[in-house]
Motif scaffolding. Sequence first.
Motif, PDB file in Angstrom:
ATOM      1  N   GLU A  84     -11.043   1.879  -4.352  1.00 59.56           N
ATOM      2  CA  GLU A  84     -10.234   2.849  -3.400  1.00 59.56           C
ATOM      3  C   GLU A  84      -9.097   3.952  -4.400  1.00 59.56           C
ATOM      4  O   GLU A  84      -9.040   5.114  -3.833  1.00 59.56           O
ATOM      5  CB  GLU A  84      -9.316   2.160  -2.675  1.00 59.56           C
ATOM      6  CG  GLU A  84     -10.045   1.334  -1.461  1.00 59.56           C
ATOM      7  CD  GLU A  84     -10.526   2.271  -0.279  1.00 59.56           C
ATOM      8  OE1 GLU A  84      -9.982   3.577  -0.378  1.00 59.56           O
ATOM      9  OE2 GLU A  84     -11.533   1.858   0.263  1.00 59.56           O
ATOM     10  N   ALA A  85      -8.652   3.328  -5.557  1.00 61.70           N
ATOM     11  CA  ALA A  85      -7.723   4.091  -6.454  1.00 61.70           C
ATOM     12  C   ALA A  85      -8.556   5.427  -6.941  1.00 61.70           C
ATOM     13  O   ALA A  85      -8.033   6.407  -7.135  1.00 61.70           O
ATOM     14  CB  ALA A  85      -7.146   3.344  -7.499  1.00 61.70           C
ATOM     15  N   ASP A  86     -10.001   5.074  -7.261  1.00 59.55           N
ATOM     16  CA  ASP A  86     -10.833   6.062  -7.799  1.00 59.55           C
ATOM     17  C   ASP A  86     -11.391   6.867  -7.068  1.00 59.55           C
ATOM     18  O   ASP A  86     -11.893   7.870  -7.424  1.00 59.55           O
ATOM     19  CB  ASP A  86     -11.946   5.238  -8.660  1.00 59.55           C
ATOM     20  CG  ASP A  86     -11.385   4.411  -9.658  1.00 59.55           C
ATOM     21  OD1 ASP A  86     -10.398   4.770 -10.207  1.00 59.55           O
ATOM     22  OD2 ASP A  86     -11.834   3.289 -10.220  1.00 59.55           O
ATOM     23  N   ASN A 143      -7.833  -3.385  -5.411  1.00 62.24           N
ATOM     24  CA  ASN A 143      -9.068  -2.458  -4.760  1.00 62.24           C
ATOM     25  C   ASN A 143      -9.070  -1.463  -5.868  1.00 62.24           C
ATOM     26  O   ASN A 143      -9.003  -0.446  -5.226  1.00 62.24           O
ATOM     27  CB  ASN A 143      -9.020  -2.338  -3.438  1.00 62.24           C
ATOM     28  CG  ASN A 143      -8.218  -1.745  -2.921  1.00 62.24           C
ATOM     29  OD1 ASN A 143      -7.073  -1.560  -3.553  1.00 62.24           O
ATOM     30  ND2 ASN A 143      -8.446  -1.158  -1.627  1.00 62.24           N
ATOM     31  N   PRO A 144      -9.487  -1.424  -7.100  1.00 65.61           N
ATOM     32  CA  PRO A 144      -9.490  -0.140  -7.803  1.00 65.61           C
ATOM     33  C   PRO A 144     -10.510   0.998  -7.245  1.00 65.61           C
ATOM     34  O   PRO A 144     -10.451   2.106  -7.511  1.00 65.61           O
ATOM     35  CB  PRO A 144     -10.164  -0.800  -9.313  1.00 65.61           C
ATOM     36  CG  PRO A 144      -9.825  -2.039  -9.287  1.00 65.61           C
ATOM     37  CD  PRO A 144      -9.822  -2.696  -7.898  1.00 65.61           C
ATOM     38  N   THR A 193       0.865  -1.179   0.031  1.00 60.97           N
ATOM     39  CA  THR A 193      -0.225   0.052   0.013  1.00 60.97           C
ATOM     40  C   THR A 193       0.857   1.179   0.080  1.00 60.97           C
ATOM     41  O   THR A 193       2.108   1.160   0.198  1.00 60.97           O
ATOM     42  CB  THR A 193      -0.841   0.142   1.199  1.00 60.97           C
ATOM     43  OG1 THR A 193      -0.175   0.508   2.182  1.00 60.97           O
ATOM     44  CG2 THR A 193      -1.514  -1.288   1.492  1.00 60.97           C
ATOM     45  N   GLN A 219      -7.084   1.700   2.316  1.00 55.00           N
ATOM     46  CA  GLN A 219      -5.764   1.970   1.413  1.00 55.00           C
ATOM     47  C   GLN A 219      -5.812   1.360   0.133  1.00 55.00           C
ATOM     48  O   GLN A 219      -6.650   0.501  -0.380  1.00 55.00           O
ATOM     49  CB  GLN A 219      -4.590   1.354   2.291  1.00 55.00           C
ATOM     50  CG  GLN A 219      -4.178   1.682   3.498  1.00 55.00           C
ATOM     51  CD  GLN A 219      -3.488   2.903   3.694  1.00 55.00           C
ATOM     52  OE1 GLN A 219      -2.645   3.212   2.424  1.00 55.00           O
ATOM     53  NE2 GLN A 219      -3.502   3.864   4.659  1.00 55.00           N
ATOM     54  N   VAL A 220      -5.193   1.920  -0.964  1.00 57.08           N
ATOM     55  CA  VAL A 220      -4.844   1.414  -2.032  1.00 57.08           C
ATOM     56  C   VAL A 220      -4.049   0.211  -2.238  1.00 57.08           C
ATOM     57  O   VAL A 220      -2.804   0.244  -1.785  1.00 57.08           O
ATOM     58  CB  VAL A 220      -4.395   2.301  -3.126  1.00 57.08           C
ATOM     59  CG1 VAL A 220      -4.186   1.859  -4.493  1.00 57.08           C
ATOM     60  CG2 VAL A 220      -5.479   3.574  -3.427  1.00 57.08           C
ATOM     61  N   ASN A 221      -4.394  -1.314  -2.263  1.00 58.45           N
ATOM     62  CA  ASN A 221      -3.598  -2.099  -2.333  1.00 58.45           C
ATOM     63  C   ASN A 221      -3.362  -2.648  -3.584  1.00 58.45           C
ATOM     64  O   ASN A 221      -3.854  -2.422  -4.649  1.00 58.45           O
ATOM     65  CB  ASN A 221      -4.430  -3.561  -1.665  1.00 58.45           C
ATOM     66  CG  ASN A 221      -4.799  -3.160  -0.240  1.00 58.45           C
ATOM     67  OD1 ASN A 221      -4.267  -3.934   0.467  1.00 58.45           O
ATOM     68  ND2 ASN A 221      -5.516  -2.116   0.137  1.00 58.45           N
ATOM     69  N   THR A 225      -3.578  -3.179  -9.318  1.00 56.78           N
ATOM     70  CA  THR A 225      -4.358  -2.450  -8.308  1.00 56.78           C
ATOM     71  C   THR A 225      -5.430  -3.711  -7.823  1.00 56.78           C
ATOM     72  O   THR A 225      -6.270  -4.178  -8.603  1.00 56.78           O
ATOM     73  CB  THR A 225      -4.970  -1.371  -8.670  1.00 56.78           C
ATOM     74  OG1 THR A 225      -4.179  -0.208  -9.083  1.00 56.78           O
ATOM     75  CG2 THR A 225      -5.767  -0.703  -7.741  1.00 56.78           C
TER      76      THR A 225
END
Length: 235
Positions: free
Chosen positions: A232-234, A229-230, A97, A193-195, A227
């Motif tokens: 979280e990234a978005d 868990n997309p 992360t 968190q972005v994983n 990524t």
Amino acid sequence: MTEIQLHDVALEPERTLGSPGGPGRTRTPEPLHGRLTFGWDLLPADHASAPADWHAHVRSTPGRDYRHLLLVCSFRPETPQAPGTFRHASLALSLSTPDPALRPVARLIDPGERTRPAAAGPGTGLSFTVSTGVVDLGVERQQPEPGPGREEWIVRGHGASQPDPQWEFRALRRLPLVGDHPVAALVELVPGQVNAADVLVAAELEHRSWGVRRYRARLGPTVHGITLNPQEADA
């Protein structure tokens, strides 16, 4: 069932002590193309293709977030343009992360070990077929042929409950390292968190002229960093 699109990746030779090159030596091996393809898919933890113990683990730990990360390495036979036979290969994941202190872990991996009888015959593993570069991965498990015999591993996994799992692939005397090898990890995500999973693939090939040489796969950014868990990234 799930379909995984396989993509060609280049194998870049590593310079090691004793590598060919220099005055009076054979030229350094060129990058190899068309010898390795790689693909992956991100599945929900309760996907039907997951082993039964994965489903049991997810049910026994409510409130935790998991992803089923499926990866396929496909090794192709040598050609005049890309010589050498695969002897050994490895696929490694580095789970992370943005916070170095917080890392997801591969709670379970598959396979821990995949074997074949020392003589010949099918062994355990996921069933799959390949058509025009697409791996059609089913959930049926193959069983070894009956009868006594010593088993030898062809795929071996390490790093369960760790953030850095890896798998080794090897050729046997009667079974070359050719074809498609699926592996998977049940990744427990860090909440909020972005994983991500960084992928590294390395291989050893034996050349008639140069002996054994080591290569690393040149993976593009969409494969090198996956990524998990997309959403979280978005966010």
